[in-house]
Write an enzyme that holds these catalytic residues in place. Structure first.
Site, PDB file in Angstrom:
ATOM      1  N   GLU A  53       1.061  -0.984   0.001  1.00  0.00           N
ATOM      2  CA  GLU A  53       0.241   0.010   0.057  1.00  0.00           C
ATOM      3  C   GLU A  53       0.711   1.029   0.091  1.00  0.00           C
ATOM      4  OE1 GLU A  53      -3.643   0.309   2.256  1.00  0.00           O
ATOM      5  OE2 GLU A  53      -3.724   2.039   2.114  1.00  0.00           O
ATOM      6  N   LYS A  58      -3.536  -0.538  14.066  1.00  0.00           N
ATOM      7  CA  LYS A  58      -4.662   0.909  13.392  1.00  0.00           C
ATOM      8  C   LYS A  58      -6.329  -0.003  13.315  1.00  0.00           C
ATOM      9  CE  LYS A  58      -6.300   2.233   8.534  1.00  0.00           C
ATOM     10  NZ  LYS A  58      -5.643   2.851   7.518  1.00  0.00           N
ATOM     11  N   GLU A 116     -11.070   4.704   9.366  1.00  0.00           N
ATOM     12  CA  GLU A 116     -10.154   4.104   8.003  1.00  0.00           C
ATOM     13  C   GLU A 116     -11.510   2.385   8.216  1.00  0.00           C
ATOM     14  OE1 GLU A 116      -6.479   4.996   5.813  1.00  0.00           O
ATOM     15  OE2 GLU A 116      -7.436   6.878   5.833  1.00  0.00           O
ATOM     16  N   ARG A 137      -2.317   3.368  17.002  1.00  0.00           N
ATOM     17  CA  ARG A 137      -2.243   4.763  15.971  1.00  0.00           C
ATOM     18  C   ARG A 137      -3.419   5.245  16.427  1.00  0.00           C
ATOM     19  NH1 ARG A 137      -2.227   3.831  10.402  1.00  0.00           N
ATOM     20  NH2 ARG A 137      -0.918   5.460   9.807  1.00  0.00           N
ATOM     21  N   ARG A 158     -11.810  17.873  10.450  1.00  0.00           N
ATOM     22  CA  ARG A 158     -11.209  16.370  10.712  1.00  0.00           C
ATOM     23  C   ARG A 158      -9.653  16.543  11.854  1.00  0.00           C
ATOM     24  NH1 ARG A 158      -8.411  12.624   5.736  1.00  0.00           N
ATOM     25  NH2 ARG A 158      -6.537  12.283   6.569  1.00  0.00           N
ATOM     26  N   LYS A 216       0.992  10.520  13.868  1.00  0.00           N
ATOM     27  CA  LYS A 216       1.629  11.278  12.471  1.00  0.00           C
ATOM     28  C   LYS A 216       1.685  12.703  12.681  1.00  0.00           C
ATOM     29  CE  LYS A 216      -1.044   8.724   9.445  1.00  0.00           C
ATOM     30  NZ  LYS A 216      -2.155   8.539   8.283  1.00  0.00           N
ATOM     31  N   ASP A 238      -3.315  14.455   7.466  1.00  0.00           N
ATOM     32  CA  ASP A 238      -2.469  12.610   7.068  1.00  0.00           C
ATOM     33  C   ASP A 238      -0.713  12.894   6.256  1.00  0.00           C
ATOM     34  OD1 ASP A 238      -1.964  10.265   6.141  1.00  0.00           O
ATOM     35  OD2 ASP A 238      -3.740  10.566   4.820  1.00  0.00           O
ATOM     36  N   GLU A 294       4.033   9.037  -0.520  1.00  0.00           N
ATOM     37  CA  GLU A 294       2.147   8.795  -1.252  1.00  0.00           C
ATOM     38  C   GLU A 294       2.145  10.203  -1.485  1.00  0.00           C
ATOM     39  OE1 GLU A 294      -0.275   7.622   2.077  1.00  0.00           O
ATOM     40  OE2 GLU A 294      -1.509   8.525   0.864  1.00  0.00           O
ATOM     41  N   HIS A 318      -4.473  18.921   1.137  1.00  0.00           N
ATOM     42  CA  HIS A 318      -5.027  17.531   1.028  1.00  0.00           C
ATOM     43  C   HIS A 318      -5.766  17.991  -0.521  1.00  0.00           C
ATOM     44  CE1 HIS A 318      -7.678  14.231   1.192  1.00  0.00           C
ATOM     45  NE2 HIS A 318      -7.347  13.895   2.043  1.00  0.00           N
ATOM     46  N   TRP A 346     -13.069  13.614   2.467  1.00  0.00           N
ATOM     47  CA  TRP A 346     -11.742  12.483   1.312  1.00  0.00           C
ATOM     48  C   TRP A 346     -11.863  13.976   0.018  1.00  0.00           C
ATOM     49  CZ3 TRP A 346     -13.274   7.016   1.600  1.00  0.00           C
ATOM     50  CH2 TRP A 346     -12.865   6.348   2.917  1.00  0.00           C
TER      51      TRP A 346
HETATM   52  O1  GCW Z   1      -2.423   8.320   3.579  1.00  0.00           O
HETATM   53  C1  GCW Z   1      -3.238   7.381   4.544  1.00  0.00           C
HETATM   54  C2  GCW Z   1      -2.951   6.178   3.206  1.00  0.00           C
HETATM   55  C3  GCW Z   1      -3.938   4.837   3.769  1.00  0.00           C
HETATM   56  C4  GCW Z   1      -3.267   4.444   5.167  1.00  0.00           C
HETATM   57  C5  GCW Z   1      -3.758   5.149   5.543  1.00  0.00           C
HETATM   58  C6  GCW Z   1      -2.719   5.006   7.602  1.00  0.00           C
HETATM   59  C7  GCW Z   1      -2.354   2.614   5.409  1.00  0.00           C
HETATM   60  O2  GCW Z   1      -4.062   6.821   2.075  1.00  0.00           O
HETATM   61  O3  GCW Z   1      -2.819   4.394   2.048  1.00  0.00           O
HETATM   62  O4  GCW Z   1      -3.285   2.840   5.039  1.00  0.00           O
HETATM   63  O5  GCW Z   1      -3.371   6.689   5.649  1.00  0.00           O
HETATM   64  O6  GCW Z   1      -2.029   5.659   7.726  1.00  0.00           O
HETATM   65  O7  GCW Z   1      -3.339   4.572   7.949  1.00  0.00           O
END
Ligand code: GCW
Length: 699
Positions: A142, A266, A270, A303, A314, A338, A343, A371, A514, A537
């Site tokens: 991924e 996790k 999501e 996480r 968010r 994070k 994100d 990413e 984003h 999203w």
């Molecule tokens: O950044 C997002 C990504 C997902 C990822 C998620 C996460 C593994 O688009 O692909 O999933 O975060 O950190 O859990």
């Protein structure tokens, strides 16, 4: 000279050059290209798999005085922590074997980068320095851009080949050389199957190869495993059968992997199952796993990446959900946060959870895989981004409460400290897809070892180790000749140091975030907002552009995310006049003709719209400059790496122009103001860009 002899000499030279070229070209050796034949005498009273490696490394890489004696001694010294060491003029002291190995790599690095040996104790900032692999059990990754997984594969998944072992050993060596001591082997979007006997057997085989290099394995687990895999009726963390199931599973794992590191989870994020599915809290879930791991010294990395589709901003949700749980976690749970509150965007302010959770261990999570930063196409040195986060002052315990100090045990008495990076490693010959992406793996390790290191030093070290031997083969010049420094090291380092800011400029300047395409998170997509997709999203949720202005109002009159920060940050972020311009549109919705204060980097008289335009333009110009720097570097690089990076810079440049054109033309529909006339006109039409957005698959 007779003809035959001449022919033989020519042939030999040709062969030698071919060997050098092959050696120099494929990038597989990473920053470990140094091979030296200078003899060295190693004195070491003990033997162990780790010490054997330490001795081999010294023998293969020694660049000090010929025939020098190097003493490796395991000593008792309270100042040296488990992984730490002390370099002395004639050897290395450590309290453990792995400390010796780390000392060896440091000594060799100093020799190779021509840095002096200082006799101070060198201890790591974090106890656990971990790579998270988002590798799926079918071998895909991924957000991976460097080929398939080095751990898992679809066909013949459980045979461990010699090739597998060699690759794992090379991977472990690279990690050890920069101090990384943990690998989470599977994706956080975890398959319950990872806990099956077959997959555990493969994890065991991996662990056996990684062990002598001091790298422990960890696994991501699916919270619903007791029901999906174990056949129980529930995975409720308070259910006795569930508790017993995890205890047994943990016991089974430790019987196979005695130094197993623990679980990464996790949960309730999501679509992943979590304790909330059973009416329990994150603390209930994490603590249940922590109790199962505790007898063996394992930890849980839980996480904080959680958000649900509701009216709440968010960026606020992780803090809102986790702060009430502060102090409720076991001491072998670490909350993995994070770097930013949303994100892994090209730029975010630090997550307000850092420093705020005072009674819970917290660890930073960075994303090494690019990413949101151009996959394996863009040249972006991420060290400056992580340094920016680590050095951010949270003010939680007064001035100087940086994210680094709030997480590495300097301020809070955390039982365990850790830091994680989402790996950018795959089966590609050069491991990371882009030759310069190797620098991000390297930088993560170096910062995990010393969270106070500066990116410039890291870049300097990496360039010297990665490119110098190749230059030497080509030019035969003595160590770090001024020619090489002036024409290669200095400009390439400058390019790396600017590369992240350049990407921010042409993608998401001034606090934009984003606004990328939903197509693999690669190109621009500020317009994308289909009705059937949850708003958080879609880019319009984040940029909020309309004819009145642009930006997300997170001030006290808006979502009030500013109040999740400690003063003076709350007030500073709350007022557009004092908010750093790099976060302006993160915290503020401002009119297009808002006059940018001079102190924010805007030139007097510029409007917000103009400033946006100039930032996009600057980003493109920076990439064009990188192309020139790299073209001029050609004499110092082997042709394969040179051409590959050159090709990627061209692609990056095309994409930078696309970003600039797309964003300026899209936002201009709202600003209704001209693009300043000293800026190059767009060369792409917005409707074409939108029409082409999903033509190629970008995952
Ligand atoms: O950044 C997002 C990504 C997902 C990822 C998620 C996460 C593994 O688009 O692909 O999933 O975060 O950190 O859990």
């Amino acid at each position: 000279m007779n003809n035959k002899l001449t022919k033989t000499i020519v042939l030999n030279i040709f062969l030698l050059l071919t060997i050098f070229n092959v050696y120099a070209q494929n990038g597989h050796e990473l920053w470990l290209r140094n091979k030296s034949s200078v003899p060295v005498n190693i004195v070491c009273a003990k033997n162990s798999p780790t010490l054997i490696i330490a001795k081999q490394e010294l023998q293969q890489g020694w660049q000090g005085q010929p025939d020098a004696s190097v003493k490796l001694s395991i000593t008792k010294n309270k100042a040296i922590k488990a992984d730490g060491f002390r370099l002395t003029q004639n050897g290395i002291e450590a309290t453990t074997d792995i400390g010796i190995l780390y000392g060896v790599y440091e000594l060799l690095r100093r020799q190779q980068t021509a840095e002096p040996v200082n006799e101070e104790v060198d201890n790591p900032s974090y106890e656990r320095r971990i790579l998270d692999h988002w590798d799926n059990l079918n071998g895909t990754i991924e957000r991976g851009y460097a080929g398939h997984s080095i751990f898992w594969r679809k066909n013949d998944p459980f045979t461990v080949t010699d090739h597998d072992k060699t690759l794992w050993q090379q991977y472990a060596r690279a990690n050890a050389s920069i101090g990384i001591n943990g690998s989470v082997l599977d994706n956080v979007n975890a398959s319950p199957l990872i806990l099956n006997a077959d997959y555990l057997a493969r994890a065991k085989a991996i662990a056996n190869v990684l062990r002598p290099y001091g790298v422990r394995v960890y696994l991501s687990v699916n919270f619903a495993s007791p029901s999906t895999l174990g056949g129980l009726k529930t995975a409720d963390p308070l259910d006795p059968a569930v508790i017993a199931w995890w205890k047994n599973k943990v016991k089974e794992i430790y019987s196979m992997i005695p130094d197993f590191g623990g679980f990464l989870v996790k949960a309730s994020s999501e679509g992943q199952p979590g304790p909330q599915n059973y009416g329990r809290t994150h603390a209930d879930g994490a603590n249940m796993l922590a109790d199962a791991l505790k007898p063996y010294g394992g930890i849980v990395m839980w996480r904080a990446f959680v958000y649900t589709a509701n009216d709440n901003d968010r960026a606020k949700q992780a803090y809102s959900e986790f702060m009430p749980l502060d102090g409720k976690f076991r001491d072998n749970v670490i909350i993995q946060v994070k770097n930013g509150p949303v994100d892994f965007q090209p730029r975010e302010p630090f997550s307000p959870l850092f420093g705020a959770m005072k009674k819970t261990s917290v660890m930073p999570e960075f994303q090494i895989t690019q990413e949101y930063l151009g996959h394996a196409v863009y040249l972006v040195f991420l060290s400056t981004m992580w340094e920016e986060c680590l050095q951010s002052d949270t003010y939680q315990e007064g001035v100087g409460s940086t994210v680094a100090r709030c997480t590495d045990g300097s301020i809070y008495p955390q039982k365990h400290t850790a830091i994680a990076g989402v790996a950018n490693i795959g089966l590609d010959t050069n491991w990371c897809g882009h030759d310069f992406a190797q620098a991000n793996w390297y930088a993560f390790g170096r910062l995990a070892w010393n969270d106070n290191l500066r990116s410039e030093q890291i870049a300097d070290e990496w360039i010297k180790q990665t490119f110098y031997p190749a230059a030497l083969e080509k030019t035969g010049s003595p160590l770090y000749s001024s020619d090489w420094r002036v024409n290669f090291l200095v400009p390439v380092k400058k390019m790396m140091m600017e590369s992240r800011e350049a990407a921010v400029n042409f993608m998401m300047p001034l606090g934009f975030h984003h606004i990328m395409s939903a197509n693999g998170h690669y190109g621009p997509g500020p317009w994308w907002g289909p009705k059937n997709v949850r708003p958080d999203w879609t880019p319009p949720y984040y940029h909020q552009a309309d004819t009145n202005g642009v930006g997300f109002n997170r001030t006290k009159t808006g979502s009030d995310a500013v109040s999740q920060y400690h003063e003076p940050l709350t007030s500073m972020f709350n007022d557009p006049a004092t908010c750093p311009y790099i976060y302006l549109l993160w915290f503020h919705h401002l009119p297009w003709d808002y006059k940018m204060p001079v102190r924010q980097g805007g030139q007097s008289g510029r409007t917000l719209w103009e400033e946006i335009c100039y930032h996009y333009d600057k980003g493109v110009k920076q990439v064009r400059e990188f192309q020139k720097i790299w073209d001029k570097a050609q004499p110092y690089v082997d042709s394969t790496r040179f051409l590959e990076v050159q090709r990627k810079l061209r692609e990056q440049c095309m994409n930078a122009i696309l970003w600039k054109d797309a964003c300026l033309l899209y936002f201009q529909q709202f600003s209704r103001m001209p693009i300043p006339y000293d800026i190059e006109r767009p060369i792409n039409n917005l409707d074409d860009i939108i029409a082409n957005e999903f033509k190629h698959k970008n995952d």
